[in-house]
Design an enzyme around this catalytic site. Sequence first.
Site, short mmCIF file in Angstrom:
data_model
loop_
_atom_site.label_atom_id
_atom_site.label_comp_id
_atom_site.label_asym_id
_atom_site.label_seq_id
_atom_site.Cartn_x
_atom_site.Cartn_y
_atom_site.Cartn_z
N THR A 122 0.86 -1.18 0.00
CA THR A 122 0.00 0.00 0.00
C THR A 122 0.90 1.24 0.00
O THR A 122 1.67 1.45 0.94
CB THR A 122 -0.91 0.01 1.23
OG1 THR A 122 -1.67 -1.21 1.25
CG2 THR A 122 -1.86 1.19 1.19
N PHE A 150 -6.21 -6.82 -0.97
CA PHE A 150 -7.37 -6.47 -0.17
C PHE A 150 -7.63 -7.56 0.87
O PHE A 150 -8.75 -8.00 1.08
CB PHE A 150 -8.60 -6.29 -1.05
CG PHE A 150 -8.44 -5.23 -2.11
CD1 PHE A 150 -8.58 -3.89 -1.80
CD2 PHE A 150 -8.11 -5.57 -3.42
CE1 PHE A 150 -8.42 -2.90 -2.76
CE2 PHE A 150 -7.94 -4.60 -4.38
CZ PHE A 150 -8.09 -3.26 -4.06
N LYS A 205 -6.86 1.10 -3.20
CA LYS A 205 -6.63 0.50 -1.88
C LYS A 205 -6.83 1.52 -0.76
O LYS A 205 -7.55 1.26 0.21
CB LYS A 205 -5.22 -0.09 -1.80
CG LYS A 205 -4.83 -0.64 -0.42
CD LYS A 205 -5.76 -1.76 0.03
CE LYS A 205 -5.46 -2.24 1.44
NZ LYS A 205 -4.22 -2.99 1.53
N PHE A 250 -19.46 -3.06 9.18
CA PHE A 250 -18.60 -2.02 9.77
C PHE A 250 -19.39 -0.97 10.55
O PHE A 250 -18.92 0.14 10.76
CB PHE A 250 -17.73 -1.36 8.70
CG PHE A 250 -16.60 -2.22 8.22
CD1 PHE A 250 -15.32 -2.03 8.70
CD2 PHE A 250 -16.82 -3.24 7.31
CE1 PHE A 250 -14.27 -2.84 8.29
CE2 PHE A 250 -15.78 -4.05 6.89
CZ PHE A 250 -14.50 -3.86 7.38
N LEU A 251 -20.59 -1.34 10.98
CA LEU A 251 -21.39 -0.42 11.80
C LEU A 251 -21.57 -1.00 13.20
O LEU A 251 -22.66 -0.98 13.76
CB LEU A 251 -22.76 -0.17 11.16
CG LEU A 251 -22.79 0.80 9.98
CD1 LEU A 251 -24.22 0.95 9.46
CD2 LEU A 251 -22.23 2.17 10.36
N CYS A 261 -2.79 -1.63 9.00
CA CYS A 261 -3.29 -1.04 7.75
C CYS A 261 -4.07 0.25 7.96
O CYS A 261 -3.61 1.33 7.59
CB CYS A 261 -4.14 -2.06 6.99
SG CYS A 261 -3.20 -3.47 6.38
N ARG A 331 0.06 -5.18 16.32
CA ARG A 331 0.49 -3.86 15.85
C ARG A 331 -0.67 -2.86 15.95
O ARG A 331 -1.74 -3.10 15.43
CB ARG A 331 1.00 -3.94 14.41
CG ARG A 331 2.34 -4.66 14.28
CD ARG A 331 2.74 -4.82 12.82
NE ARG A 331 1.86 -5.76 12.13
CZ ARG A 331 1.98 -6.08 10.83
NH1 ARG A 331 2.94 -5.51 10.11
NH2 ARG A 331 1.15 -6.94 10.27
#
Length: 454
Positions: A122, A150, A205, A250-251, A261, A331
Amino acid sequence: MRMTVIGTGYVGTVHAACMADIGHQVLGIDIDAERIASLSAGRAPIHESGLDELLARTVASGRLRFSTSLAEGAAFARTHFMCVGTPQRPDSKAADLRYVDAVVDGLAPHLRPGSLIVGKSTVPVGTAARLAERLAETAPDTEVAWNPEFLREGSAVQDTMRPERLVVGVTSRHAEAVLRAVYTRMILDGVPFFCTDPATAELVKVAANSFLATKISFINAMAEVCDTAGADASVLARAIGADSRIGPRFLEPGLGFGGSCFPKDIRAFAARAEEIGAGEAVVFLHEVDRINTRQRSRAVDRARRLLGGSFTGRRIAVLGAAFKPGSDDVRDSPALAVAAALHQQGAEVRVHDPQAVDNARAAHPELAYALDIDKACEDADLVLHLTNWPEYQDIDPAALAALVRSPVLLDARNSLDPRSWSAAGWAVHAPGRPRLSSTTPSKAKAAALTGGAS
């Protein structure tokens, strides 16, 4: 086809093993001799579902081997996938491209005419063009293309073998033909194949990660509002997620994102946008980052309030150290950051994680660790749920209540069943949700009522 995969970290190891599994001849290259020795023996350096078996199988087949030599790689193949890290620079929010540049400079003297370097790392938009200019004198017959990954940690093998889309940025029909040949199996299986220019491929990305990060921070901002208003962010999330234009993914209000990332990618994207004169277009990403980081301090503050305003002399059990389930990666882990902050402010912290204890201990040796959940929670004044491992969904709250000093749960990931925990005697707290309390006495109170020791 013959190909190299340069950089055998998370992305490189998975890509190399998967490419070998679909029939290519692959040489993985890394400067870490110890890692190369482990990989050559078929042992994965990371915890990733299905990777150990895949790696052992492809190494045994002879289609996958490893080396520390870029010269050997250049002699072996003309197609080179670059999978090295692009961490945040120590002096700014921009991406550190020293490892990318080192690979290109190291390969250049050995490359054969017609070689293709394919970036999977990325990177800031414009990197492929800059590298092509860098190679113009030393390896003029070499092309640079970009093929972003991805992958999701925890499902990386599946994401590589059955991706939702393939994106390649090329400057010639030759480069496109090479990459179509690499991914023939996926293309024939119907995976959408987007062929574009390198700049667009680079942006795909970081744009995808920025959108997902924005969704996460949005629902966490709504959870902050719900905490103040006395509303329920979980119901709110389900209701707005039912809108087909928004969707439920993702809610989930909680502790926010971490890992290698999202945090560094959105910062690097904003920094690069500033450099090219488009900073105003992505100024919202700075607030996305701030909202996300704030969830960690909010969890610490909430834990302090639940313990009467001080951590001194209090024992806290932390369930989770990895930044997400299915991985041993710590991380920029929100869970580990919260655990470290609790320790720094005087709490006695014991951390459990199904896979990440070794990595967590290396990063934060000052914390105490437990190999089983019961040991982590023994005599705890507060239990914090910080990583969504399936093992924590299987906890018997009634049995755990008998082990702790006080049955108080802070479910910072908002994913445990609050009613079953409350029914088992726990006071349950979660971001953006009304508190659920129980009338069942704590172990200490029960002992006091019966005259026993607490």
